[in-house]
Design an enzyme around this catalytic site. Sequence first.
Site, PDB file in Angstrom:
ATOM      1  N   ASP A 200       0.579  -0.803   0.261  1.00 36.19           N
ATOM      2  CA  ASP A 200       0.088  -0.143  -0.238  1.00 36.19           C
ATOM      3  C   ASP A 200       0.788   1.305   0.198  1.00 36.19           C
ATOM      4  O   ASP A 200       1.668   1.197   0.637  1.00 36.19           O
ATOM      5  CB  ASP A 200      -1.157  -0.522   1.458  1.00 36.19           C
ATOM      6  CG  ASP A 200      -2.134   0.792   1.576  1.00 36.19           C
ATOM      7  OD1 ASP A 200      -2.399   0.971  -0.011  1.00 36.19           O
ATOM      8  OD2 ASP A 200      -1.841   1.846   2.628  1.00 36.19           O
ATOM      9  N   GLU A 258       2.297   0.599  -4.348  1.00 37.91           N
ATOM     10  CA  GLU A 258       0.898   0.988  -5.376  1.00 37.91           C
ATOM     11  C   GLU A 258       1.771   2.356  -5.303  1.00 37.91           C
ATOM     12  O   GLU A 258       2.100   2.476  -4.199  1.00 37.91           O
ATOM     13  CB  GLU A 258      -0.733   1.501  -4.026  1.00 37.91           C
ATOM     14  CG  GLU A 258      -1.259   1.898  -4.499  1.00 37.91           C
ATOM     15  CD  GLU A 258      -2.535   2.451  -3.509  1.00 37.91           C
ATOM     16  OE1 GLU A 258      -2.929   2.856  -3.682  1.00 37.91           O
ATOM     17  OE2 GLU A 258      -1.858   2.504  -2.641  1.00 37.91           O
ATOM     18  N   HIS A 333      -9.980  -2.061  -5.852  1.00 38.71           N
ATOM     19  CA  HIS A 333     -11.003  -1.252  -5.422  1.00 38.71           C
ATOM     20  C   HIS A 333     -12.028   0.528  -4.894  1.00 38.71           C
ATOM     21  O   HIS A 333     -12.006   0.572  -4.236  1.00 38.71           O
ATOM     22  CB  HIS A 333     -10.777  -2.198  -4.106  1.00 38.71           C
ATOM     23  CG  HIS A 333      -9.365  -1.466  -3.337  1.00 38.71           C
ATOM     24  ND1 HIS A 333      -8.260  -1.811  -4.401  1.00 38.71           N
ATOM     25  CD2 HIS A 333      -9.142  -0.802  -2.233  1.00 38.71           C
ATOM     26  CE1 HIS A 333      -7.249  -1.093  -3.276  1.00 38.71           C
ATOM     27  NE2 HIS A 333      -7.920  -0.604  -2.347  1.00 38.71           N
ATOM     28  N   ASP A 334     -10.713   0.563  -5.463  1.00 36.51           N
ATOM     29  CA  ASP A 334     -10.364   2.275  -5.130  1.00 36.51           C
ATOM     30  C   ASP A 334     -11.202   2.954  -6.528  1.00 36.51           C
ATOM     31  O   ASP A 334     -11.023   4.122  -6.306  1.00 36.51           O
ATOM     32  CB  ASP A 334      -9.131   3.059  -5.475  1.00 36.51           C
ATOM     33  CG  ASP A 334      -8.384   2.751  -3.600  1.00 36.51           C
ATOM     34  OD1 ASP A 334      -9.631   1.870  -2.547  1.00 36.51           O
ATOM     35  OD2 ASP A 334      -7.503   2.215  -3.751  1.00 36.51           O
TER      36      ASP A 334
END
Length: 585
Positions: A200, A258, A333-334
């Site tokens: 992340d 990410e 998911h974003d």
Amino acid sequence: MTSLTAKPWWKDAVCYQIYPASFKDSDGDGLGDIPGILSKIDYLKDLGIDVVWVDMGYDISDYEKVYPPYGTVKDMEDLIEACHKRGMKLILDLVINHTSDQHAWFKESRSSKDNPKRDWYIWKPPRFAEDGTRLPPTNWRSYFSGQTWEYDEHTGEYYLHLFAKEQPDLNWENEEARKAIYDSAMRFWLEKGVDGFRVDVVNMYSKGVELKDAPIVDARFYEQPAWMYYANGPRMHEFLREMNQTVLDKYDTVTVGELPHTPDPKKVLDYVSARDKQLSMVFQFDIVDLGQGREHKYHFEEWKLPQFKTIVAKWQQFIEGTDGWTTVFCENHDQGRSVSRYASDAPSDRAPSAKLLALMLCALTGTLFLYQGQEIGMINLPASWPISSYRDIESVNFYHAMAAQSGNDPAELAYVMRSLQILGRDNARLPMQWSGAAHAGFTDAPRGPWMRVHDLYGEINVARQVAEGEGSVLGFWRRMIRFRKQHAEVLVHGAFQAFEMEDERTFVFGKRGEGSGEGGGTEVKRVAVALNFTGEEQDVELPPYEGLEFAVGSYDDAGEAEKGVVGRVRRLRPWEGRLYLAGRE
């Protein structure tokens, strides 16, 4: 990490991201869980998935436990075993920029200024205006709107949180904190058999020691975007090298970082060079940032197909001649759903659009990532849903911030709602549509799921598409994944070449790859892909490659349409894609 001479297993893999809350509920509480994932593991294997990526959330109160509504550590061990038995790998999210404010580390840090863990988080004293008003240490804007600093009455200082106030940022400048992260967040799960991590916000750990005010880009607000000060900081690469030397090099792992706010390919290569051993690959977000506002993410801006094509070409070509690697994706998911964002979700266009995008993605170089529901062509939530149907903190906070700033101006709020309907994170978090049964077969909870199910679940669901067979979106994805693996030397590993980049209606690109020929020598393969990104018929000209033959198309009768056609010009139907192969050169 894998040695430079070996062929890493993760390059040819097809990965599938699961958002557990919305995938499958097994115990009737309305929330998805790990046993629910286990119940669908054969579905993923049949789809052709090699790596299951389980996104376990971002509000970490204990790295060595599982969020209780999702299950237990034993459930996770069972999921790891189930994946491995089927020849699949499993990776987890690694959330180490911040913890929950309920984590034991933060509770100690917050307890007093002289606590041994005080410096494990980022604490700063307040500033004061000329009139004595207390101000936060900087004017940085949180990703979830508002400021990035939360005042703590007990110690009289602020702590930094780039995201929600319940998610205080860890201080990576503290060596003891880093060692604890490596042990608790990484080694613990690797020892249980996890095969790697999606990391992340991997470029935000090094924030430097000087915390400066961000430049003012929107004078209506005190808080301003400040990513230029906390992304890609001075010690970022040092920290990633240390992470590998300390932990990852001891295991055969994959790391997918990410990497927001990093548009320069040279800087991205700094993260993914195999020799430097930092990250296996990264998610670069130009493709999913398309249409986002410059000042505010949820101020949608119209875009044209050449912009899309330029982004694809940029991140296909940036690794050529290097030892780096890239990823292929357009959902997570974003983000909003790809059919709604890049093609058309009108009833007659949904399936053709989903197949068009499947063909394109399966022909691109890099490791392929699918997001749950993408394989059945799930679409964005209906425009008729009010803000009360939204659950995402980022979307809801932005709506209320703009409502307050504009005095509830109807035009401004209509613009915000339209933007959220296209770009908002809730679009990807609607419950997975398994069947036409109540609640889309996601849950049997009497009160329903944690979040509203899409109105069209009866039309778009797994059971219906399984019954439809090869002609469904799901059937086409299965076929394209098999085709991608059969021609990996050119589709997964090939060099990319784009044509007619200014054309606003069609996208034509070629691939060139080398593999072993029938006689044991090297064979060069060529691929040509032609895509129609409109709802009308369009003529395209194929690349000037010798020996091209039709191989696969997004329309079931594309092979019939190809019969008798000579020359390089083809007429594509609305939202149609075709792929052509040429043998050795």
